[in-house]
Design a protein around this motif. Structure first.
Motif, PDB file in Angstrom:
ATOM      1  N   LYS A 147      48.933  80.007  46.423  1.00 30.59           N
ATOM      2  CA  LYS A 147      48.473  79.125  47.498  1.00 30.59           C
ATOM      3  C   LYS A 147      47.008  79.404  47.833  1.00 30.59           C
ATOM      4  O   LYS A 147      46.218  78.478  48.046  1.00 30.59           O
ATOM      5  N   LEU A 178      46.167  78.302  56.765  1.00 31.50           N
ATOM      6  CA  LEU A 178      45.252  77.775  55.749  1.00 31.50           C
ATOM      7  C   LEU A 178      44.687  76.423  56.159  1.00 31.50           C
ATOM      8  O   LEU A 178      43.538  76.102  55.855  1.00 31.50           O
ATOM      9  N   GLU A 179      45.495  75.622  56.844  1.00 32.60           N
ATOM     10  CA  GLU A 179      45.023  74.319  57.298  1.00 32.60           C
ATOM     11  C   GLU A 179      43.867  74.481  58.282  1.00 32.60           C
ATOM     12  O   GLU A 179      42.896  73.717  58.250  1.00 32.60           O
ATOM     13  N   ARG A 229      34.329  77.836  47.446  1.00 28.00           N
ATOM     14  CA  ARG A 229      34.779  76.816  48.382  1.00 28.00           C
ATOM     15  C   ARG A 229      33.663  75.895  48.864  1.00 28.00           C
ATOM     16  O   ARG A 229      33.922  74.782  49.324  1.00 28.00           O
ATOM     17  N   ASN A 283      50.837  78.176  55.738  1.00 26.18           N
ATOM     18  CA  ASN A 283      50.288  76.820  55.600  1.00 26.18           C
ATOM     19  C   ASN A 283      49.517  76.408  56.850  1.00 26.18           C
ATOM     20  O   ASN A 283      48.461  75.776  56.760  1.00 26.18           O
ATOM     21  N   TRP A 324      36.360  80.466  57.615  1.00 24.23           N
ATOM     22  CA  TRP A 324      37.175  80.759  56.439  1.00 24.23           C
ATOM     23  C   TRP A 324      37.588  82.222  56.404  1.00 24.23           C
ATOM     24  O   TRP A 324      37.010  83.078  57.088  1.00 24.23           O
ATOM     25  N   SER A 380      40.558  75.214  56.216  1.00 29.96           N
ATOM     26  CA  SER A 380      40.299  74.386  55.039  1.00 29.96           C
ATOM     27  C   SER A 380      38.796  74.201  54.843  1.00 29.96           C
ATOM     28  O   SER A 380      37.987  74.572  55.706  1.00 29.96           O
ATOM     29  N   THR A 381      38.412  73.602  53.723  1.00 29.46           N
ATOM     30  CA  THR A 381      36.988  73.372  53.457  1.00 29.46           C
ATOM     31  C   THR A 381      36.407  72.293  54.367  1.00 29.46           C
ATOM     32  O   THR A 381      35.205  72.049  54.335  1.00 29.46           O
ATOM     33  N   LYS A 431      44.743  78.164  44.971  1.00 29.77           N
ATOM     34  CA  LYS A 431      44.583  76.708  44.992  1.00 29.77           C
ATOM     35  C   LYS A 431      43.651  76.256  46.107  1.00 29.77           C
ATOM     36  O   LYS A 431      43.110  75.144  46.054  1.00 29.77           O
ATOM     37  N   GLU A 432      43.478  77.105  47.122  1.00 31.60           N
ATOM     38  CA  GLU A 432      42.514  76.827  48.187  1.00 31.60           C
ATOM     39  C   GLU A 432      41.126  77.377  47.836  1.00 31.60           C
ATOM     40  O   GLU A 432      40.244  77.452  48.689  1.00 31.60           O
TER      41      GLU A 432
END
Length: 347
Positions: free
Chosen positions: A115, A78-79, A194, A75, A90, A82-83, A118-119
């Motif tokens: 996960k 991924l944070e 994305r 997490n 990325w 993020s977009t 979903k990203e």
């Protein structure tokens, strides 16, 4: 310098490190038997893959009893990607290793893949040690993934090292070309999936800047006798700002910038059978206002405001309402932006 970012994951002992050494032709990845060989977190290793500068984020081996801890680490990673961040930051390929001879995919592994999906990432599942199973067994694993994710997951069968079995037969390494081809294909997927949300985030960030600017003006200039004039000024500036946003210039600039990065990577991979990626996809693109326009709520600003405290409070509330409305309408642009970017796929 821009680098192609790849993340490599999998349970402890599935042959993740052996795969990394097979793909990049060196021994930078530590290998072991049945025990974690990479410390906690995601560790960057830099390589050159047929002229392409690649950064591999090698993750520590996932163990069922530490799945929650591993997910917390994921997490955080991924944070950072993020977009809201630049596409150069990325992940451009997401590789998840599953040992084919294990004959099953754990629930927590499905959760990890989900996960990423979903990203808006395309996940590639690599069936390691595929020389140890038959086609029916591989088909069962692929079917299990298809039932969970449909076509949102790619599958590649790999044997990362040549070895002699006890019966004297030799197992040849295979799957490297498919992996390299997938790396390039996944870069387009990573940006095309994305980038629409990235464009929305950029526009909404501009709205936030506009909001703060207007609040500063209100705080500085609101007075007993200039409520109506200030209200008209804010109304006009808000309309002009939103009109400019909906023309899509920020979207065009961001897509062009990202496609330049895509072209840069594409030109470095000269061993793949791909077409010319130097096309100026968006050089002449224009957005027609009627396709991007929503009614602007100018009526939200009241002109009947008296008293300094009342003026500042009401104007601040009204500009907040207007900016919320802008963000809502910008969010409605997402399907159109997705459609436009989907139509840009080179080939």
């Amino acid at each position: 310098m821009a680098r192609y970012n790849m993340v490599l994951m999998g349970k402890t002992g599935v042959g993740k490190s052996t795969l990394g050494n097979y793909l990049f032709g060196n021994n930078e990845f530590k290998t072991g038997v049945g025990k974690p060989v990479t410390s906690n977190g995601f560790h960057a290793l830099e390589f050159d893959l047929q002229g392409l500068p690649v950064t591999v984020f090698d993750s520590w081996g996932i163990e069922a009893n530490k799945a929650d801890q591993w997910l917390r680490e994921l997490n955080k990673e991924l944070e950072k990607r993020s977009t809201k961040s630049d596409p150069m930051n990325w992940f451009h390929s997401v590789f998840y290793c599953v040992q084919a001879s294990g004959h099953r995919i754990e629930d927590f592994e499905i959760k990890i893949m989900d996960k990423f999906i979903k990203e808006n990432y395309k996940v590639t599942v690599i069936f390691t040690k595929s020389d140890n199973v038959n086609d029916d067994e591989l088909d069962d694993l692929k079917k299990a993934l298809s039932n969970e994710f449909g076509n949102k997951v790619d599958c590649i069968e790999v044997c990362s090292e040549e070895k002699t079995r006890r019966d004297g037969s030799v197992s040849k390494a295979f799957g490297k070309k498919e992996l390299v081809d997938n790396i390039f294909a996944n870069f387009w997927n990573s940006i095309s999936l994305r980038l629409p949300q990235r464009c929305i985030n950029i526009m909404q960030n501009e709205v936030e800047k506009f909001h703060k600017k207007q609040l500063n003006i209100i705080k500085k200039e609101a007075g007993y006798f200039n409520g109506s004039g200030l209200s008209s000024q804010i109304k006009n500036e808000s309309k002009d700002f939103f009109d400019n946003i909906t023309k899509g210039f920020l979207v065009v600039d961001e897509v062009n910038k990202t496609l330049k990065m895509y072209n840069l990577f594409g030109n470095k991979i000269n061993t793949l059978s791909v077409n010319n990626y130097n096309n100026p996809f968006l050089d002449n693109i224009t957005f027609e206002s009627r396709n991007w326009w929503w009614y602007f709520p100018t009526n939200l600003i009241s002109l009947a405001i008296w008293g300094r405290e009342d003026t500042e409070k009401k104007l601040s509330k009204n500009i907040e309402t207007i900016c919320n409305e802008m963000n809502s309408n910008i969010g409605k642009m997402l399907p159109n932006i997705k459609k436009m970017i989907a139509g840009l796929k080179p080939g």
